[in-house]
Design a protein around this motif. Structure first.
Motif, mmCIF file in Angstrom:
data_model
loop_
_atom_site.group_PDB
_atom_site.id
_atom_site.type_symbol
_atom_site.label_atom_id
_atom_site.label_comp_id
_atom_site.label_asym_id
_atom_site.label_seq_id
_atom_site.Cartn_x
_atom_site.Cartn_y
_atom_site.Cartn_z
ATOM 1 N N LYS A 3 0.837 -1.196 0.000
ATOM 2 C CA LYS A 3 0.000 0.000 0.000
ATOM 3 C C LYS A 3 0.883 1.262 0.000
ATOM 4 C CE LYS A 3 -2.624 0.285 3.522
ATOM 5 N NZ LYS A 3 -3.599 0.077 4.587
ATOM 6 N N THR A 4 1.957 1.215 0.798
ATOM 7 C CA THR A 4 2.829 2.383 0.929
ATOM 8 C C THR A 4 3.433 2.764 -0.417
ATOM 9 O OG1 THR A 4 3.492 1.244 2.912
ATOM 10 C CG2 THR A 4 4.578 3.330 2.429
ATOM 11 N N PHE A 7 1.097 4.315 -2.755
ATOM 12 C CA PHE A 7 0.845 5.706 -2.389
ATOM 13 C C PHE A 7 1.979 6.598 -2.873
ATOM 14 C CE2 PHE A 7 1.046 9.280 0.515
ATOM 15 C CZ PHE A 7 -0.263 9.723 0.463
ATOM 16 N N HIS A 8 3.201 6.108 -2.690
ATOM 17 C CA HIS A 8 4.350 6.906 -3.108
ATOM 18 C C HIS A 8 4.337 7.150 -4.604
ATOM 19 C CE1 HIS A 8 6.705 5.701 0.706
ATOM 20 N NE2 HIS A 8 5.898 6.707 0.912
ATOM 21 N N ALA A 11 2.333 10.010 -5.447
ATOM 22 C CA ALA A 11 2.571 11.207 -4.641
ATOM 23 C C ALA A 11 2.616 12.467 -5.485
ATOM 24 C CB ALA A 11 3.871 11.054 -3.874
ATOM 25 N N ARG A 18 -2.775 22.557 -5.570
ATOM 26 C CA ARG A 18 -1.383 22.315 -5.234
ATOM 27 C C ARG A 18 -0.500 22.497 -6.469
ATOM 28 N NH1 ARG A 18 0.696 20.151 -0.652
ATOM 29 N NH2 ARG A 18 -1.396 20.044 0.169
ATOM 30 N N TYR A 69 9.172 13.317 -7.506
ATOM 31 C CA TYR A 69 8.644 13.728 -6.198
ATOM 32 C C TYR A 69 9.627 13.564 -5.041
ATOM 33 C CZ TYR A 69 5.735 14.476 -2.201
ATOM 34 O OH TYR A 69 5.256 14.970 -1.021
ATOM 35 N N PRO A 70 10.283 12.386 -4.898
ATOM 36 C CA PRO A 70 11.208 12.241 -3.756
ATOM 37 C C PRO A 70 12.321 13.288 -3.793
ATOM 38 C CG PRO A 70 10.832 10.137 -4.815
ATOM 39 C CD PRO A 70 10.216 11.158 -5.698
ATOM 40 N N LEU A 71 12.707 13.685 -5.020
ATOM 41 C CA LEU A 71 13.819 14.640 -5.136
ATOM 42 C C LEU A 71 13.386 16.063 -4.773
ATOM 43 C CD1 LEU A 71 15.426 13.299 -8.413
ATOM 44 C CD2 LEU A 71 16.302 13.077 -6.098
ATOM 45 N N TRP A 73 12.044 17.008 -2.159
ATOM 46 C CA TRP A 73 12.416 17.247 -0.762
ATOM 47 C C TRP A 73 13.871 17.656 -0.643
ATOM 48 C CZ3 TRP A 73 9.017 16.481 3.410
ATOM 49 C CH2 TRP A 73 7.762 15.967 3.044
ATOM 50 N N MET A 74 14.701 17.145 -1.545
ATOM 51 C CA MET A 74 16.127 17.456 -1.402
ATOM 52 C C MET A 74 16.574 18.571 -2.325
ATOM 53 S SD MET A 74 17.429 13.639 -2.249
ATOM 54 C CE MET A 74 16.554 12.406 -1.326
ATOM 55 N N PRO A 76 16.201 21.834 -2.435
ATOM 56 C CA PRO A 76 16.877 23.024 -1.894
ATOM 57 C C PRO A 76 18.273 22.701 -1.373
ATOM 58 C CG PRO A 76 14.790 22.602 -0.729
ATOM 59 C CD PRO A 76 14.981 21.486 -1.690
ATOM 60 N N GLY A 77 18.369 21.625 -0.602
ATOM 61 C CA GLY A 77 19.663 21.271 -0.026
ATOM 62 C C GLY A 77 20.710 20.986 -1.077
ATOM 63 N N PHE A 78 20.324 20.193 -2.081
ATOM 64 C CA PHE A 78 21.301 19.853 -3.110
ATOM 65 C C PHE A 78 21.630 21.038 -4.016
ATOM 66 C CE2 PHE A 78 20.639 15.461 -1.920
ATOM 67 C CZ PHE A 78 21.885 14.926 -2.128
ATOM 68 N N PHE A 80 21.984 24.124 -3.005
ATOM 69 C CA PHE A 80 23.058 24.817 -2.273
ATOM 70 C C PHE A 80 24.361 24.045 -2.386
ATOM 71 C CE2 PHE A 80 19.626 26.996 0.179
ATOM 72 C CZ PHE A 80 20.032 28.278 -0.118
#
Lengths: 527, 300
Positions: A3-4, A7-8, A11, A18, A69-71, A73-74, A76-78, A80
């Motif tokens: 299920k997880t 969902f991902h 995402a 949105r 999608y997973p990227l 989240w990263m 901004p950090g990457f 910089f």
């Protein structure tokens, strides 16, 4: 598929609102990035422009592509990390192949702009009669009249001023807005100041000439011709041609215009320390000393830290309390500790020298930790060990606790004495975990610039070196000296070439570290 | 001579046979060792404390116990110098850098922990490799990067606190991402799934469910990042020229470097004040710090 995971997968596809928000954010981000890139390209700063462009494209891709999608989240950090960690490393490599440094700081576009802004007073310039005005705030302005008698008002900062008062018989107003007309005597008193100033907005800029009461229009001194890639000096009638090897505009007689600009120079920087004895001279001892410094620090600090960890281990009363005292030097900011040591070790009036003088009858000024190359190095290793060993004490006591107690009991039954237990049981097991940290610590100390620079600035100086260098300089402080040390100017290109040596060494040691980790992992599993 | 030579080991062996005696000797040796190592470790710090309270303030007057304790040095550094200004600059830069870095670390670690995507392992490895090259090595490029950016966006340029913060953010994605990912990994997936059943978005799961659970850890990471930045001297030295934008470390260094002889006592007072926050926090967070260091060693 659980299920997880299902969902991902979905995402990325979310509500319309949105998506609108994401698009709006991207548009603002892109607008800013494009403005930035446009500005930079205008100045010829193309590397940074390209990197910002690449990062912006990447961010857009991540946010627009559903599988990104997973990227998100990263991102901004990457971003910089790419811009501030990876890009400077790439630029350092690039600089190593350029003449970047004093006299060659600007890009070619910026250098041309500097010359185009320069002006001179041509012989056949438009001339004006002037009358001096002074504003309430003390600033000067000129009322200019040419042959046909039409007057204009030119302020020192080039701004336009409205409110010209009624003209007198000579066609000169009494007041202009809050500017007041000065008498001939008043303006003569200010003539020295006025002669250095320019009035009016470009391109109609005038300056007072040597002839009394006369101002003349300035002309641009240099004219750039993109077709022939030349700068023409209008005043002296000299043609300067861009020289892509020297990174400057050069006249027929070989004279260079200053400032020049950045150009690639191939292997010239590397050639200097590989083939030129006066450059290679200081580099070799610096190179060796860097290894001794880092190696000795790690070895002594590790041994000392291990000795303390073992001594204050299991059955020592107050062991925990004593070990927690070692946190204190670890917690004092290193910069302050180094500066404190510099005071304590001061040969003339530091407490170490005065105590030695009292106790051992040594002369004041001993040990000469600032002026004698040998004693400087001893002191530096000592200070660095002092800074580092609490770290090794802490990790060693942690690693010692992880060794199962029953192994020692087994060893005891087998008749192993204390030394054998340490040599064949404690040390190998300890190195499984601590080994990679030893290499990591070596890498860190290889670049421990602060200790070297703050204690004695890398000194004492090596006599006769082609570029300033000190006996206690390590590679990284030598790079700093070349780049920012003053003296013979800033030699960024050569400094970057030396940084490349450090890069290669660090890379080798990191590979070693990764390999070491894998080898000892295997050993660890067998135990 | 030879007699006593033979007899002595005999007596020694007899003495050594007793377990109690052996323990006593070992303990004595250990305490001696403790005394020596603690002296080496703590004497420089005690001397500094003493200098801070010592009147006169010159380097040569340093004694372990101040002759006539006074607060004069503290008054001079606090009132006659820009200590508070430097401290404020440092606190501003370090706290903004720490909070932003912590936040970026958290977002990145959450994604690494909860999503499986193409290139995940490579990115994790890349973080480790980039870490190897200290930013110090690229100092020339960093300097010209700030110079160039500052021409267009002045508040992140050279000689700006904003520029310093900007540079520190380049190190936000660090080994801490690995650490943080480990903590996220240890939170059971069932919590996420419970949230999903309720129809929560990933952001809501992250912010409402997981963040409260990792809050203590992220706080520790932020505090450690704060002090890492607080104690940095080189980047401010390279990027800051104006004395009113000095950070505390740069300010104290510039204060002492020109005149060690006469400024020693005042500097000592400043160093004591500058070290107190970090020493206090490190003693409170001892367990975390030692735990973090040894976790690295035990796991390899």
């Amino acid at each position: 598929m659980t299920k997880t995971e299902a969902f991902h997968k979905n995402a990325g596809s979310l509500s319309l609102g949105r998506i609108g928000l994401v698009l709006l954010g991207l548009i603002i981000f892109d607008a800013f990035a494009m403005w930035f890139i446009y500005q930079m390209l205008g100045d010829g700063v193309w590397q940074l422009a390209a990197m910002v462009g690449a990062v912006a494209l990447l961010v857009n891709g991540i946010w627009l592509h559903p599988r990104g999608y997973p990227l998100r989240w990263m991102s901004p950090g990457f971003s910089f990390m790419i811009l501030i960690s990876i890009f400077p490393i790439l630029m350092t490599i690039y600089y190593a192949f350029t003449n970047y440094g004093t006299g060659h700081i600007l890009t070619k576009t910026q250098s041309i702009a500097v010359f185009e802004a320069r002006t001179y007073l041509p012989d056949d310039a438009n001339v004006y009669d002037y009358t001096v005005f002074q504003g309430e705030d003390g600033r000067y302005a000129l009322w200019l009249q040419s042959q046909n008698n039409a007057g204009t008002f030119a302020t020192s900062d080039g701004t336009l001023v409205e409110g010209i008062g009624p003209l007198d018989a000579d066609g000169i107003p009494e007041t202009v807005a809050n500017y007041r007309r000065l008498t001939k005597a008043q303006s003569l008193r200010a003539i020295a100041e006025l002669a250095d100033m320019q009035f009016g907005a470009a391109p109609n800029v005038v300056q007072i000439t040597a002839r009394p009461g006369e101002a003349a229009q300035l002309a641009p001194r240099f004219v750039y011709d993109p077709a022939t890639d030349t700068l023409r000096d209008q005043q002296k009638e000299i043609l300067y041609t861009a020289d892509a090897e020297r990174g400057a505009f050069v006249a027929a007689d070989g004279q260079e215009l200053i400032p020049g600009y950045q150009v690639p120079v191939g292997w010239r920087n590397f050639d200097r320390f590989l083939n030129n004895p006066s450059f290679r001279g200081p580099l070799l001892p610096i190179f060796i000393w860097t290894f001794i410094y880092a190696g000795a620090t790690v070895l002594v600090a590790f041994s000392f830290g291990l000795a303390i960890a073992i001594a204050f281990g299991r059955d020592m009363p107050f062991g925990r309390f004593i070990k927690s005292l070692f946190i204190i030097p670890f917690a004092v900011p290193g910069v302050l500790s180094i500066l404190i040591w510099r005071g304590l070790l001061n040969p003339l009036n530091g407490v170490v020298s005065t105590t030695l003088a009292e106790m051992l009858g040594q002369p004041i000024g001993w040990p000469p930790v600032f002026s004698d190359p040998f004693w400087v190095k001893v002191a530096l290793i000592g200070i660095n060990v002092w800074l580092v060993y609490p770290y090794f004490m802490l990790i060693n006591s942690g690693a010692l606790q992880a060794i199962p107690q029953d192994m020692y009991e087994a060893a005891e039954i087998d008749g192993a004495n204390a030394w054998q237990q340490f040599r064949y049981l404690t040390l190998p097991l300890l190195l499984v975990g601590v080994g990679p940290l030893l290499i990591g610590s070596f890498i860190a100390n290889f670049n421990s610039f602060n200790t070297i620079y703050l204690f004695n600035d890398g000194g004492p100086p090596i006599a006769g070196a082609a570029t300033p260098a000190g006996h206690s300089d390590i590679l990284i402080s030598y790079v700093y000296r070349l780049a920012f040390g003053g003296g013979g100017g800033q030699d960024f290109g050569y400094a970057a070439a030396i940084s490349m040596i450090i890069f290669v060494i660090l890379l080798l040691f990191t590979l070693l570290q990764f390999r070491y980790m894998r080898i000892w992992e295997g050993v660890g599993e067998n135990v | 001579m030879s007699d006593s030579h033979v007899a002595q080991p005999g007596a020694w062996q007899q003495f050594w046979q007793s377990k109690r005696n052996r323990r006593r000797v070992t303990l004595t040796v250990k305490f001696l060792f403790a005394a020596v190592t603690l002296a080496i470790t703590l004497l420089p710090i005690l001397f500094t404390l003493s200098s801070a309270f010592n009147g006169g303030g010159s380097l040569s007057a340093t004694r372990l116990l101040p002759a006539k304790p006074t607060m004069e040095n503290f008054r001079v550094i606090l009132v006659e110098n820009d200590f508070w200004l430097w401290l404020r600059n440092s606190a501003t830069v370090s706290s903004i850098a720490a909070v932003l870095s912590g936040f970026l670390t958290m977002l990145t670690a959450y994604s690494f922990s909860r999503f499986r995507f193409h290139g995940r392992e490579h990115l994790l490895l890349m973080i480790l490799i980039v870490q190897v090259f200290p930013s110090l090595l690229a100092m020339i490029a960093l300097f010209s990067l700030l110079q160039q950016i500052g021409q267009y966006v002045s508040f992140v340029g050279l000689n700006q606190l904003g520029g310093l913060i900007f540079l520190y953010l380049g190190g936000a994605i660090s080994i801490n991402v690995w650490l943080m990912k480990g903590f996220f990994d240890s939170i059971p997936r069932e919590i996420d799934e419970a949230g999903m059943v309720e129809g929560a978005t990933h952001w809501q799961i992250f912010w409402k469910l997981l963040f409260p659970l990792v809050r203590p850890i992220i706080l520790v990471i932020m505090i450690l990042t704060f002090f890492g930045t607080f104690g940095d001297w080189l980047l401010p030295r390279l990027m800051i020229q104006d004395a009113d934008k000095y950070t505390l470390m740069l300010g104290l260094q510039q204060f002492i470097v020109n005149d060690y002889g006469n400024n020693w006592g005042t500097f000592a007072a400043g160093a004591v004040l500058g070290a107190i926050p970090q020493v206090t926090v490190f003693i409170i967070l001892q367990e975390y710090i030692v735990g973090g260091l040894t976790a690295g060693s035990v796991k390899g």
